[in-house]
Design a protein around this motif. Structure first.
Motif, PDB file in Angstrom:
ATOM      1  N   SER A 171       0.828  -1.215   0.000  1.00 48.00           N
ATOM      2  CA  SER A 171       0.000   0.000   0.000  1.00 48.00           C
ATOM      3  C   SER A 171       0.855   1.254   0.000  1.00 48.00           C
ATOM      4  N   ILE A 172       0.278   2.318  -0.544  1.00 42.97           N
ATOM      5  CA  ILE A 172       0.923   3.635  -0.518  1.00 42.97           C
ATOM      6  C   ILE A 172      -0.114   4.627  -0.032  1.00 42.97           C
ATOM      7  N   ARG A 173       0.208   5.361   1.015  1.00 47.25           N
ATOM      8  CA  ARG A 173      -0.715   6.352   1.553  1.00 47.25           C
ATOM      9  C   ARG A 173      -0.051   7.723   1.460  1.00 47.25           C
ATOM     10  N   VAL A 174      -0.774   8.694   0.873  1.00 48.85           N
ATOM     11  CA  VAL A 174      -0.280  10.064   0.796  1.00 48.85           C
ATOM     12  C   VAL A 174      -1.140  10.905   1.731  1.00 48.85           C
ATOM     13  N   LYS A 175      -0.513  11.511   2.736  1.00 49.98           N
ATOM     14  CA  LYS A 175      -1.282  12.282   3.719  1.00 49.98           C
ATOM     15  C   LYS A 175      -1.777  13.614   3.140  1.00 49.98           C
ATOM     16  N   GLY A 176      -1.077  14.119   2.124  1.00 49.48           N
ATOM     17  CA  GLY A 176      -1.467  15.386   1.513  1.00 49.48           C
ATOM     18  C   GLY A 176      -2.170  15.153   0.182  1.00 49.48           C
ATOM     19  N   ALA A 223      -1.999  14.647  -4.170  1.00 52.25           N
ATOM     20  CA  ALA A 223      -1.171  14.016  -5.193  1.00 52.25           C
ATOM     21  C   ALA A 223      -1.369  14.746  -6.509  1.00 52.25           C
ATOM     22  N   SER A 224      -0.304  14.872  -7.276  1.00 45.88           N
ATOM     23  CA  SER A 224      -0.414  15.460  -8.607  1.00 45.88           C
ATOM     24  C   SER A 224      -0.972  14.409  -9.574  1.00 45.88           C
ATOM     25  N   GLU A 225      -0.678  14.570 -10.849  1.00 48.14           N
ATOM     26  CA  GLU A 225      -1.332  13.753 -11.872  1.00 48.14           C
ATOM     27  C   GLU A 225      -0.978  12.267 -11.783  1.00 48.14           C
ATOM     28  N   CYS A 226      -1.850  11.454 -12.388  1.00 48.93           N
ATOM     29  CA  CYS A 226      -1.574  10.037 -12.669  1.00 48.93           C
ATOM     30  C   CYS A 226      -1.300   9.199 -11.423  1.00 48.93           C
ATOM     31  N   ALA A 227      -1.984   9.496 -10.314  1.00 47.64           N
ATOM     32  CA  ALA A 227      -1.781   8.676  -9.114  1.00 47.64           C
ATOM     33  C   ALA A 227      -2.241   7.243  -9.402  1.00 47.64           C
ATOM     34  N   GLY A 228      -1.418   6.289  -9.028  1.00 47.21           N
ATOM     35  CA  GLY A 228      -1.769   4.877  -9.188  1.00 47.21           C
ATOM     36  C   GLY A 228      -1.853   4.419 -10.629  1.00 47.21           C
ATOM     37  N   ALA A 229      -1.223   5.146 -11.543  1.00 45.53           N
ATOM     38  CA  ALA A 229      -1.296   4.802 -12.968  1.00 45.53           C
ATOM     39  C   ALA A 229      -0.846   3.366 -13.207  1.00 45.53           C
ATOM     40  N   SER A 230      -1.611   2.630 -13.988  1.00 42.31           N
ATOM     41  CA  SER A 230      -1.266   1.255 -14.406  1.00 42.31           C
ATOM     42  C   SER A 230      -1.159   0.263 -13.257  1.00 42.31           C
ATOM     43  N   GLY A 231      -1.608   0.599 -12.062  1.00 36.36           N
ATOM     44  CA  GLY A 231      -1.428  -0.289 -10.910  1.00 36.36           C
ATOM     45  C   GLY A 231      -2.113  -1.641 -11.099  1.00 36.36           C
ATOM     46  N   GLY A 290      -2.125  -4.159  -8.533  1.00 33.87           N
ATOM     47  CA  GLY A 290      -2.681  -4.686  -7.292  1.00 33.87           C
ATOM     48  C   GLY A 290      -2.313  -3.762  -6.154  1.00 33.87           C
ATOM     49  N   GLY A 291      -2.740  -4.113  -4.931  1.00 35.91           N
ATOM     50  CA  GLY A 291      -2.418  -3.275  -3.781  1.00 35.91           C
ATOM     51  C   GLY A 291      -3.365  -2.092  -3.681  1.00 35.91           C
ATOM     52  N   LEU A 292      -3.053  -1.198  -2.756  1.00 38.11           N
ATOM     53  CA  LEU A 292      -3.949  -0.085  -2.432  1.00 38.11           C
ATOM     54  C   LEU A 292      -3.189   1.239  -2.439  1.00 38.11           C
ATOM     55  N   VAL A 293      -3.751   2.240  -3.106  1.00 39.72           N
ATOM     56  CA  VAL A 293      -3.207   3.599  -3.065  1.00 39.72           C
ATOM     57  C   VAL A 293      -4.245   4.477  -2.379  1.00 39.72           C
ATOM     58  N   VAL A 294      -3.848   5.174  -1.323  1.00 36.58           N
ATOM     59  CA  VAL A 294      -4.766   6.074  -0.618  1.00 36.58           C
ATOM     60  C   VAL A 294      -4.214   7.490  -0.699  1.00 36.58           C
ATOM     61  N   ILE A 295      -5.020   8.408  -1.217  1.00 37.54           N
ATOM     62  CA  ILE A 295      -4.656   9.822  -1.222  1.00 37.54           C
ATOM     63  C   ILE A 295      -5.610  10.496  -0.231  1.00 37.54           C
ATOM     64  N   GLU A 296      -5.094  11.003   0.869  1.00 38.47           N
ATOM     65  CA  GLU A 296      -6.005  11.582   1.863  1.00 38.47           C
ATOM     66  C   GLU A 296      -6.556  12.927   1.407  1.00 38.47           C
ATOM     67  N   GLY A 297      -5.776  13.672   0.640  1.00 35.96           N
ATOM     68  CA  GLY A 297      -6.240  14.961   0.110  1.00 35.96           C
ATOM     69  C   GLY A 297      -6.854  14.774  -1.270  1.00 35.96           C
ATOM     70  N   CYS A 343      -5.452  -2.565  -9.249  1.00 38.03           N
ATOM     71  CA  CYS A 343      -5.225  -1.998  -7.919  1.00 38.03           C
ATOM     72  C   CYS A 343      -6.496  -1.288  -7.443  1.00 38.03           C
ATOM     73  N   ASP A 344      -6.517  -0.920  -6.170  1.00 36.70           N
ATOM     74  CA  ASP A 344      -7.594  -0.105  -5.641  1.00 36.70           C
ATOM     75  C   ASP A 344      -7.024   1.260  -5.268  1.00 36.70           C
ATOM     76  N   ILE A 345      -7.801   2.305  -5.563  1.00 37.51           N
ATOM     77  CA  ILE A 345      -7.372   3.660  -5.228  1.00 37.51           C
ATOM     78  C   ILE A 345      -8.514   4.325  -4.464  1.00 37.51           C
ATOM     79  N   VAL A 346      -8.192   4.900  -3.312  1.00 33.33           N
ATOM     80  CA  VAL A 346      -9.201   5.629  -2.546  1.00 33.33           C
ATOM     81  C   VAL A 346      -8.702   7.055  -2.358  1.00 33.33           C
ATOM     82  N   VAL A 347      -9.491   8.018  -2.796  1.00 27.72           N
ATOM     83  CA  VAL A 347      -9.104   9.428  -2.695  1.00 27.72           C
ATOM     84  C   VAL A 347     -10.053  10.105  -1.699  1.00 27.72           C
TER      85      VAL A 347
END
Lengths: 236, 296
Positions: free
Chosen positions: A97-102, A104-112, A114-121, A134-138
């Motif tokens: 997993s990758i979590r960004v507390k702030g 994210a600019s363009e193309c977050a989680g591009a081509s992912g 598997g796993g989880l990308v979380v952008i809190e902002g 992959c799963d992405i939660v913004v």
């Protein structure tokens, strides 16, 4: 890398002292033998390629704003950025997993894959472009053309989505809590079913957001682009 | 690629540090644009008519130019030279000076004209150029810089950014235009002359023409959205304003940091990372086809 200090199997890397290449070489070649379970990265200062290609069950904390391609190709690792990131965070993420507390600019989680990308902002344009499982939660909103050509996986947006959402979607599914400025070609809003509520609830829970799944809308492919139609004259 | 940077100081007490702040911004973008670089610097007071000049010949005799100008054009010109670059201060209209220069010193390039702006630009690595013209020592209220990775026209000092048109107006560009010749033909019919075959020059002269015709910066940029075709993040400066726009795809990057003391713009956050207070700054990414302006 001289600046690494080993305390209780935690290492701290100050990127004002060590290079990103030093850090990544440690993560790729020396991590397994070292027994280190936690890596703390200081002074990222917008540098690119921090902690790309990690393949180990470790946690990485990046303290500050980071640049492009953070955590790219990640396998197993749990990466947290305590700040904003530039383009393509978690590009081609495989697992972990990758979590960004702030934000994210363009193309977050591009081509992912598997796993989880979380952008809190907020995430900027083309969030989840071509995602493949992959799963992405913004936590905030996403920019234009998000989930463009997304093939598999789930994009959950707790805020709003800008124009062109889900353009040329394949089998990825998008859930949006706020307003959708506009759908892209072949994307359509569909009714939510019990499976959708469960899917959103599970991802919100994993990502640590407390929203009512009933407030989300489902966007998926109408599948009209799956087959070439000469009568369309290239107009979709 | 290409890198763009801009800094506008809201707190005039920092004006002495403009060069010290903006030089690392520019140099940090060298990887985005290693072949040439430039910087436009504005003062907050009217210094009279002045010109940035660039000599093709590294041994150019600036003292001789001063003497000839004094005798042939207007008395008491003042030249401050740094190698191939010089700032010329003299009380003569830009059109007159440009005509006179073209006739008498065809190998001298007039980089800019204005009462507030100086332009430095050259071919070479941005760090070398910053050292060559001592960018850290520059003072003023705002600055716009560019590091170039050429994708269309030649690599020469004239093709480096910032581009200028008219007086106290400059523009830097990350991206590429697909219709610069169409714009150029339209402007040339109105008697507007071009100095290079660079695509950015077309955008620069189009916008300056709109401003000269009476449009405000925002009106000119709104028209720019329908006229300019291609990819762009454009950063412009006038004597008291910075303006920033991105095309509808917004695939050329930009990050803005704003504090009580300054507004800073960079292609990437790492261009801003050294600025005082940036960690607490309001940081955002400009949206496609939205016009952002800041006044000093």
């Amino acid at each position: 890398m001289e600046t690494i200090t080993d305390t209780d199997k935690t290492v701290r890397v100050d990127l004002d002292e060590s290079s990103v290449r030093d850090l990544n070489q440690f993560l790729h070649h020396d991590l397994a033998a070292s027994g280190v379970k936690h890596i703390e990265v200081l002074n990222p200062n917008g540098r690119h390629n921090i902690a790309v290609g990690v393949d180990a069950p470790v946690s990485v904390d990046i303290r500050g704003h980071a640049g492009y391609f953070i955590g790219g190709m990640n396998k197993q690792a749990r990466i947290t950025v305590h700040g904003n990131v530039g383009w393509s965070v978690g590009e081609n993420i495989m697992s972990g997993s990758i979590r960004v507390k702030g934000n994210a600019s363009e193309c977050a989680g591009a081509s992912g894959h598997g796993g989880l990308v979380v952008i809190e902002g907020d995430a900027s344009s083309r969030c989840g472009i071509s995602m493949k499982g992959c799963d992405i939660v913004v936590g905030g909103s996403v920019g234009h053309m998000s989930a463009f050509m997304a093939q598999l996986g789930t994009l959950v947006v707790c805020g709003d989505a800008d124009a062109g959402l889900g353009d040329s979607l394949y089998e990825a599914v998008i859930y949006v809590r706020g307003t959708i400025k506009g759908l892209g070609a072949d994307a359509r809003e569909e009714p939510m079913g019990e499976e959708d509520y469960a899917r959103v609830a599970a991802l919100l829970d994993k990502a640590g957001f407390d929203h009512d799944p009933k407030a989300f809308k489902r966007v998926a492919s109408a599948r009209t682009l799956y087959h070439w139609n000469a009568d369309h004259h290239q107009e979709y | 690629m290409c890198g763009i940077v801009g800094l506008l100081l809201k707190n005039a007490a920092l004006n002495e540090n403009l060069g010290r702040f903006v030089t690392p911004m520019l140099v940090s973008m060298a990887e985005r644009g290693p072949d040439s670089a430039g910087l436009a610097v504005f003062t907050d007071r009217d210094l009279g008519e002045k010109y940035s000049l660039f000599a093709q010949d590294a041994q150019f005799d600036w003292d001789a130019l001063e003497r000839v100008l004094d005798e042939a054009l207007v008395p008491t010109p003042r030249i401050e030279a740094k190698g191939r670059y010089a700032r010329l201060s003299l009380d003569v209209e830009p059109d007159t000076l440009r005509r006179w220069m073209a006739e008498h010193f065809p190998h001298l390039h007039v980089l800019s004209a204005g009462h507030f702006m100086d332009i430095y630009k050259d071919a070479g690595h941005p760090a070398e150029i910053a050292g060559r013209y001592d960018f850290p020592a520059l003072t003023g209220s705002h600055a716009v810089g560019h590091t170039r990775m050429a994708t269309e026209s030649a690599i020469t000092p004239a093709h480096a950014h910032p581009f200028t048109a008219g007086e106290d107006f400059c523009l830097v560009h990350n991206g590429s235009l697909s219709n610069p010749y169409k714009i150029r033909r339209r402007l040339e019919r109105k008697g507007i002359r071009f100095e290079t075959d660079n695509d950015t020059e077309a955008a620069c002269r189009f916008l300056e023409w709109r401003l000269r015709e009476g449009d405000g910066l925002e009106t000119a940029l709104a028209e720019g959205f329908s006229v300019l075709d291609g990819f762009y993040t454009l950063l412009m400066a006038t004597r008291d304003e910075l303006a920033l726009v991105r095309d509808s795809f917004a695939c050329k990057p930009a990050v803005v940091a704003e504090t009580d003391d300054y507004v800073a713009i960079g292609s990437e956050y790492r261009a801003l990372a050294h600025l005082p207070g940036v960690k607490e700054a309001s940081l955002f990414e400009p949206r496609p086809e939205e016009i952002y302006t800041w006044r000093r």
